[in-house]
Design a protein around this motif. Structure first.
Motif, PDB file in Angstrom:
ATOM      1  N   TYR A   1       0.838  -1.204   0.000  1.00  0.00           N
ATOM      2  CA  TYR A   1       0.000   0.000   0.000  1.00  0.00           C
ATOM      3  C   TYR A   1       0.873   1.254   0.000  1.00  0.00           C
ATOM      4  O   TYR A   1       0.624   2.199  -0.767  1.00  0.00           O
ATOM      5  N   GLY A   2       1.898   1.259   0.854  1.00  0.00           N
ATOM      6  CA  GLY A   2       2.801   2.412   0.883  1.00  0.00           C
ATOM      7  C   GLY A   2       3.461   2.641  -0.468  1.00  0.00           C
ATOM      8  O   GLY A   2       3.599   3.782  -0.927  1.00  0.00           O
ATOM      9  N   GLU A   3       3.852   1.545  -1.123  1.00  0.00           N
ATOM     10  CA  GLU A   3       4.483   1.688  -2.430  1.00  0.00           C
ATOM     11  C   GLU A   3       3.469   2.077  -3.496  1.00  0.00           C
ATOM     12  O   GLU A   3       3.809   2.737  -4.479  1.00  0.00           O
ATOM     13  N   MET A   4       2.201   1.688  -3.299  1.00  0.00           N
ATOM     14  CA  MET A   4       1.155   2.095  -4.245  1.00  0.00           C
ATOM     15  C   MET A   4       0.971   3.613  -4.229  1.00  0.00           C
ATOM     16  O   MET A   4       0.802   4.244  -5.280  1.00  0.00           O
ATOM     17  N   LEU A   5       1.022   4.209  -3.036  1.00  0.00           N
ATOM     18  CA  LEU A   5       0.961   5.675  -2.955  1.00  0.00           C
ATOM     19  C   LEU A   5       2.136   6.295  -3.698  1.00  0.00           C
ATOM     20  O   LEU A   5       1.997   7.334  -4.351  1.00  0.00           O
ATOM     21  N   GLY A   6       3.293   5.640  -3.616  1.00  0.00           N
ATOM     22  CA  GLY A   6       4.462   6.136  -4.333  1.00  0.00           C
ATOM     23  C   GLY A   6       4.281   6.065  -5.841  1.00  0.00           C
ATOM     24  O   GLY A   6       4.709   6.958  -6.572  1.00  0.00           O
ATOM     25  N   VAL A   7       3.642   4.991  -6.329  1.00  0.00           N
ATOM     26  CA  VAL A   7       3.381   4.861  -7.769  1.00  0.00           C
ATOM     27  C   VAL A   7       2.415   5.958  -8.218  1.00  0.00           C
ATOM     28  O   VAL A   7       2.619   6.604  -9.257  1.00  0.00           O
ATOM     29  N   TYR A   8       1.354   6.187  -7.429  1.00  0.00           N
ATOM     30  CA  TYR A   8       0.413   7.268  -7.747  1.00  0.00           C
ATOM     31  C   TYR A   8       1.145   8.599  -7.839  1.00  0.00           C
ATOM     32  O   TYR A   8       0.982   9.359  -8.802  1.00  0.00           O
ATOM     33  N   ARG A   9       1.973   8.878  -6.834  1.00  0.00           N
ATOM     34  CA  ARG A   9       2.723  10.141  -6.817  1.00  0.00           C
ATOM     35  C   ARG A   9       3.611  10.268  -8.053  1.00  0.00           C
ATOM     36  O   ARG A   9       3.712  11.330  -8.660  1.00  0.00           O
ATOM     37  N   ARG A  10       4.239   9.152  -8.436  1.00  0.00           N
ATOM     38  CA  ARG A  10       5.147   9.180  -9.588  1.00  0.00           C
ATOM     39  C   ARG A  10       4.385   9.520 -10.874  1.00  0.00           C
ATOM     40  O   ARG A  10       4.846  10.338 -11.673  1.00  0.00           O
ATOM     41  N   TYR A  11       3.233   8.893 -11.086  1.00  0.00           N
ATOM     42  CA  TYR A  11       2.447   9.188 -12.281  1.00  0.00           C
ATOM     43  C   TYR A  11       2.040  10.667 -12.309  1.00  0.00           C
ATOM     44  O   TYR A  11       2.038  11.302 -13.370  1.00  0.00           O
ATOM     45  N   ILE A  12       1.678  11.183 -11.149  1.00  0.00           N
ATOM     46  CA  ILE A  12       1.252  12.583 -11.073  1.00  0.00           C
ATOM     47  C   ILE A  12       2.420  13.515 -11.398  1.00  0.00           C
ATOM     48  O   ILE A  12       2.285  14.469 -12.177  1.00  0.00           O
ATOM     49  N   TYR A  13       3.570  13.243 -10.834  1.00  0.00           N
ATOM     50  CA  TYR A  13       4.716  14.126 -11.045  1.00  0.00           C
ATOM     51  C   TYR A  13       5.223  14.082 -12.485  1.00  0.00           C
ATOM     52  O   TYR A  13       5.822  15.048 -12.964  1.00  0.00           O
ATOM     53  N   HIS A  14       4.984  12.979 -13.189  1.00  0.00           N
ATOM     54  CA  HIS A  14       5.318  12.964 -14.609  1.00  0.00           C
ATOM     55  C   HIS A  14       4.552  14.062 -15.341  1.00  0.00           C
ATOM     56  O   HIS A  14       5.078  14.702 -16.254  1.00  0.00           O
ATOM     57  N   VAL A  15       3.310  14.279 -14.943  1.00  0.00           N
ATOM     58  CA  VAL A  15       2.481  15.308 -15.570  1.00  0.00           C
ATOM     59  C   VAL A  15       2.875  16.695 -15.067  1.00  0.00           C
ATOM     60  O   VAL A  15       2.904  17.659 -15.849  1.00  0.00           O
ATOM     61  N   VAL A  16       3.190  16.817 -13.801  1.00  0.00           N
ATOM     62  CA  VAL A  16       3.611  18.107 -13.246  1.00  0.00           C
ATOM     63  C   VAL A  16       4.794  18.677 -14.035  1.00  0.00           C
ATOM     64  O   VAL A  16       4.877  19.892 -14.267  1.00  0.00           O
ATOM     65  N   SER A  17       5.695  17.818 -14.483  1.00  0.00           N
ATOM     66  CA  SER A  17       6.886  18.284 -15.192  1.00  0.00           C
ATOM     67  C   SER A  17       6.563  18.925 -16.534  1.00  0.00           C
ATOM     68  O   SER A  17       7.396  19.654 -17.086  1.00  0.00           O
ATOM     69  N   VAL A  18       5.380  18.663 -17.060  1.00  0.00           N
ATOM     70  CA  VAL A  18       4.983  19.295 -18.322  1.00  0.00           C
ATOM     71  C   VAL A  18       4.773  20.791 -18.127  1.00  0.00           C
ATOM     72  O   VAL A  18       5.074  21.604 -19.008  1.00  0.00           O
ATOM     73  N   VAL A  19       4.268  21.180 -16.957  1.00  0.00           N
ATOM     74  CA  VAL A  19       3.947  22.577 -16.676  1.00  0.00           C
ATOM     75  C   VAL A  19       5.243  23.364 -16.474  1.00  0.00           C
ATOM     76  O   VAL A  19       6.022  23.074 -15.567  1.00  0.00           O
ATOM     77  N   GLY A  20       5.464  24.341 -17.327  1.00  0.00           N
ATOM     78  CA  GLY A  20       6.694  25.125 -17.255  1.00  0.00           C
ATOM     79  C   GLY A  20       7.894  24.418 -17.851  1.00  0.00           C
ATOM     80  O   GLY A  20       9.027  24.882 -17.700  1.00  0.00           O
ATOM     81  N   GLY A  21       7.664  23.293 -18.545  1.00  0.00           N
ATOM     82  CA  GLY A  21       8.769  22.516 -19.089  1.00  0.00           C
ATOM     83  C   GLY A  21       9.372  23.127 -20.349  1.00  0.00           C
ATOM     84  O   GLY A  21       8.774  23.984 -21.012  1.00  0.00           O
ATOM     85  N   VAL A  22      10.587  22.658 -20.638  1.00  0.00           N
ATOM     86  CA  VAL A  22      11.303  23.109 -21.838  1.00  0.00           C
ATOM     87  C   VAL A  22      11.828  21.881 -22.566  1.00  0.00           C
ATOM     88  O   VAL A  22      12.606  21.104 -21.998  1.00  0.00           O
TER      89      VAL A  22
ATOM     90  N   ASN B   1       3.120  22.510  -4.023  1.00  0.00           N
ATOM     91  CA  ASN B   1       4.409  23.152  -3.734  1.00  0.00           C
ATOM     92  C   ASN B   1       5.308  23.168  -4.968  1.00  0.00           C
ATOM     93  O   ASN B   1       5.981  24.162  -5.252  1.00  0.00           O
ATOM     94  N   ARG B   2       5.318  22.036  -5.708  1.00  0.00           N
ATOM     95  CA  ARG B   2       6.165  21.954  -6.890  1.00  0.00           C
ATOM     96  C   ARG B   2       5.723  22.981  -7.939  1.00  0.00           C
ATOM     97  O   ARG B   2       6.554  23.634  -8.567  1.00  0.00           O
ATOM     98  N   LEU B   3       4.396  23.119  -8.116  1.00  0.00           N
ATOM     99  CA  LEU B   3       3.897  24.023  -9.148  1.00  0.00           C
ATOM    100  C   LEU B   3       4.063  25.491  -8.784  1.00  0.00           C
ATOM    101  O   LEU B   3       4.231  26.342  -9.670  1.00  0.00           O
ATOM    102  N   THR B   4       4.010  25.813  -7.511  1.00  0.00           N
ATOM    103  CA  THR B   4       4.047  27.221  -7.099  1.00  0.00           C
ATOM    104  C   THR B   4       5.382  27.620  -6.467  1.00  0.00           C
ATOM    105  O   THR B   4       5.472  28.670  -5.833  1.00  0.00           O
ATOM    106  N   SER B   5       6.394  26.795  -6.643  1.00  0.00           N
ATOM    107  CA  SER B   5       7.694  27.162  -6.082  1.00  0.00           C
ATOM    108  C   SER B   5       8.229  28.400  -6.777  1.00  0.00           C
ATOM    109  O   SER B   5       8.012  28.621  -7.981  1.00  0.00           O
TER     110      SER B   5
END
Length: 779
Positions: free
Chosen positions: A575-596, A663-667
């Motif tokens: 379960y703990g690692e499942m939360l990590g997988v969810y977070r990873r998928y989300i952060y892949h998308v976060v990197s698109v915002v403001g990306g180069v 936090n990542r998006l508004t840093s």
């Protein structure tokens, strides 16, 4: 005067007699000691160690490699038996009646015929690591005693890094509990093993003795007399290298030169090679399996090593790399994993969940001499867990913690291939996973042929895109077209060509290919196409598929992890690692915002090296986050699942993930970077002001009756806006925009604070107080 001369003469006779007697005494001692002949002949007994070498070894280019052979339990997660602590080129230099051990610096270079070479030498004095009195000189042979040098914690060995000395409060090495253990010499290398014991004031848990004892192996090896021809780096092809500064360059500066690190591969039959026939190398790359490797995994390790032969065939070599089981002591008593003549795959009994592929190279040319792949036993656990979580929805073989042996073996094989790739000279290439269209990863025909990424050197471990019902899918990575391309570039043999001529040929080779996504190279940086652990060319689409699968896994996690009669420990871990997988998928998308987007190009190639991610793609990413993050994902904290193991619930874990994304998006760093790139780089991207507006709309204005998770996120966004207005490094216009948003929100929340719902009223009133306090402090 006559008497003085006679006295001096008499004293000199006595001194000569004494020296002669000492030499004879030493000769007598050495004759009685066990001797090992080789590059440096050694005499060792009762912790006394003497080196005897001929004059030809003086100032000869030698490499001294220091490794840990045994070490304390729970010492450091990524340090183990076989870990290298130092690698340095050395000379033994005769100075008067002593032999100095000198570290030779090789970074700054100049043509010996160029007068500037004198200045290079004067400004790069080689440090003296130790100095040994000459005990005996017999013709061209010299004898020195080195016992104390190898019994000490010489800084040049770097046995214990300063960081760990401070952490564990490690004192000086204890002479009484330190000793030389064994010495062995061979024609091209000398091996010294010794033990160092340290008192420690803050030992790790489980160490009740306040003591650290290490066994260390030093290899002193002769570097090749015939230096391998260097190959110059091309930044568009990923390669480990060594940096040098050439002061004889025609450039109006100390020209930086980067040479790649590679094995020496030369064809046995150059005429056949020139005709385009596959040819065996004069000396193949050979890896020996650690005897500690469990027998059931050895086949997979061998396959993982020899998988690279297909890539070497593109460079014109067959059977270029091979794996062998290490000989037993009876078969070869001189074989040792610490001996740098042998490359090994070490199997380490450790709870660390990792594998690494270090190597040793000639600092003059970049020639790789030896490497040791290290597999940590508990890495099996990582791959078992992720296999279930990332592929279980579409892959029936992954729906158990008792993963079939052939499936685990296949994963191990690919990890070994990845680490061997490092040892061949290849760094990570995170760009390669974006070469394949996301939809192609749902095709059995495509994935079976092409794998799931263009290289094994990416962190693209599993195909989490394939959906239930997709047939004949490959779920585990394999070597790809980029690996063939990179190995051909690095190992193609060019007889009778200078390094400069090779560079010209290879530049044309890369010019024709490097803009093709299959052959692109890239690091992580700010490029959303060069991320770790992702697959496919569209992060939003890939993560959408990934989350669809993860929801199926969550529904079945109890059944797939917990047989009847077992406790829920494994379920909790997964379960703990499942939360990590969810977070990873989300952060892949976060990197698109403001990306180069980054494309490595040389002038003359079509394309733009740096281009901001298109505005529509960034808005699409924000829509994904609105649906899959800002809207609470309660399936992640399902009561039936969490109640099996969690005493306090997991809602806070969900809130923590959401806040982390925000936090990542508004840093300030991201917003400042967007402000800069939006104005100066090619492309039509999203401005930081537009980003803040969209976040405010999605998180606050569009949610008229926020629940407890949404309320926490709203409060956090307001706090972020307040902090941005105080950020010193943020451009004034962004600070001003943050203040403007705060004023608008204050007015809106004052209106909302009249809500008849008690919880909402308290929430809105609290935010009003935050904003009013910030305004007061601003004034």
């Amino acid at each position: 005067m006559k008497y003085v001369l006679l006295l001096v003469f008499a004293l000199s006779l006595q001194l000569g007699v004494a020296q002669d007697k000492n030499t004879k005494d030493l000769d007598s001692i050495l004759e009685s000691m066990p001797k090992s002949e080789g590059l440096i002949s050694t005499y060792f007994e009762d912790e006394k160690l003497y080196f005897k070498f001929p004059e030809e070894v003086l100032e000869k280019d030698l490499l001294m490699v220091t490794r840990l052979k045994q070490l304390p339990a729970n010492y450091s997660a990524y340090t183990n038996a076989g870990s290298k602590t130092s690698e340095q080129m050395i000379h033994f230099v005769k100075v008067g009646n002593s032999i100095d051990l000198v570290q030779v610096l090789t970074t700054n270079i100049a043509d010996e015929e160029d007068p500037i070479s004198l200045s290079v030498a004067q400004n790069n004095l080689n440090p003296i690591l130790a100095s040994f009195p000459i005990k005996s000189e017999e013709g061209d042979d010299f004898v020195i005693e080195v016992s104390s040098f190898f019994n000490a914690d010489s800084p040049s060995f770097n046995i214990v890094p300063d960081r760990l000395k401070k952490e564990y409060k490690i004192g000086k090495a204890d002479d009484k509990r330190s000793r030389i253990n064994a010495v062995k010499s061979f024609p091209q290398n000398t091996e010294i093993t010794h033990t160092l014991t340290f008192p420690t004031g803050n030992p790790p848990r489980g160490n009740s003795t306040s003591t650290f004892t290490f066994q260390i192996n030093h290899s002193i090896i002769a570097l090749p007399e015939d230096k391998m021809q260097v190959r110059y780096e091309d930044s568009r092809v990923g390669w480990f290298g060594i940096r040098k500064y050439d002061y004889s360059s025609d450039a109006l500066k100390a020209d930086e030169v980067r040479l790649i690190r590679r094995w020496r591969l030369e064809p046995k039959d150059e005429k056949a090679y020139a005709r385009g026939e596959l040819t065996e190398p004069k000396k193949p790359i050979v890896y020996y399996l650690d005897p500690a490797t469990p027998k059931k995994w050895r086949t997979y390790f061998i396959q993982g090593i020899e998988d690279w032969n297909s890539a070497f065939e593109k460079a014109g070599f067959k059977n270029a790399i091979e794996a062998r089981v290490a000989p037993t002591k009876k078969e070869d008593p001189d074989f040792s994993p610490e001996d740098v003549r042998f490359s090994t795959v070490r199997y380490v009994a450790s709870t660390t969940r990792n594998a690494v592929g270090p190597s040793v190279s000639d600092p003059r040319t970049g020639e790789i001499i030896e490497s040791d792949i290290i597999w940590y036993h508990n890495h099996l656990r990582s791959y078992r867990n992720r296999y279930l979580l990332e592929t279980g929805a579409a892959n029936p073989k992954a729906r158990s913690l008792n993963t079939p042996e052939e499936e685990i073996g296949e994963m191990m094989r690919r990890v070994i291939s990845h680490e061997v790739g490092h040892a061949l000279g290849l760094p990570h290439n995170m760009k390669a996973s974006s070469a394949y269209d996301v939809e192609s990863l749902r095709s059995g025909r495509f994935t079976q042929k092409m794998g799931i990424a263009a290289t094994i050197m990416d962190y693209a471990r599993y195909n989490y895109v394939a959906q239930p019902g997709d047939e004949n899918i490959r779920f585990v990575r394999q070597l790809g077209p980029y690996d063939d391309y990179a190995i051909e570039w690095g190992y193609r043999y060019f007889p009778n060509s200078t390094p400069e001529q090779e560079r010209e040929i290879l530049e044309s080779f890369v010019d024709e290919r490097s803009t093709n996504p299959l052959y692109m190279f890239g690091g992580r940086g700010n490029d959303p196409d060069a991320q770790t652990e992702d697959v496919g060319d569209n992060s939003v689409k890939a993560s959408t598929y990934g989350l669809s699968n993860l929801k199926i896994v969550a529904d079945n996690l109890i059944e797939w992890t917990t047989p009847t009669g077992e406790n829920y420990d494994d379920l909790e871990e997964l379960y703990g690692e499942m939360l990590g997988v969810y977070r990873r998928y989300i952060y892949h998308v976060v990197s698109v915002v403001g990306g180069v987007h980054e494309t490595l190009l040389h002038k003359g190639q079509d394309g733009i090296p740096y281009k901001v991610v298109d505005k529509a793609d960034q808005e699409n990413a924000l829509d994904f986050l609105s649906e899959n993050v800002w809207t609470p994902q309660y399936w992640l904290v399902d009561k039936d699942l969490v109640s099996k193991f969690a005493e306090t619930g997991k809602l806070e874990s969900l809130i923590r993930i959401n806040k982390g994304v925000l936090n990542r998006l508004t840093s300030a760093r991201r917003l400042k970077l967007m402000w800069d790139t939006h104005s100066t780089l090619a492309g039509n991207g999203l401005s930081p002001q537009e980003l803040l507006n969209m976040l405010t709309e999605d998180i606050i204005y569009s949610r008229t009756a926020p629940d407890q998770v949404e309320r926490e996120l709203q409060k956090h966004l307001v706090v972020q806006l307040i902090e941005l207005a105080d950020e010193e490094d943020l451009p004034l216009e962004l600070k001003g925009h943050s203040l403007s948003l705060q004023n608008e929100l204050l007015s809106d929340f004052k209106t909302r604070a009249g809500s008849e719902d008690a919880e909402l009223k308290a929430h809105y009133s609290y935010i009003v107080s935050l904003l009013e306090k910030a305004q007061t402090e601003e004034k």
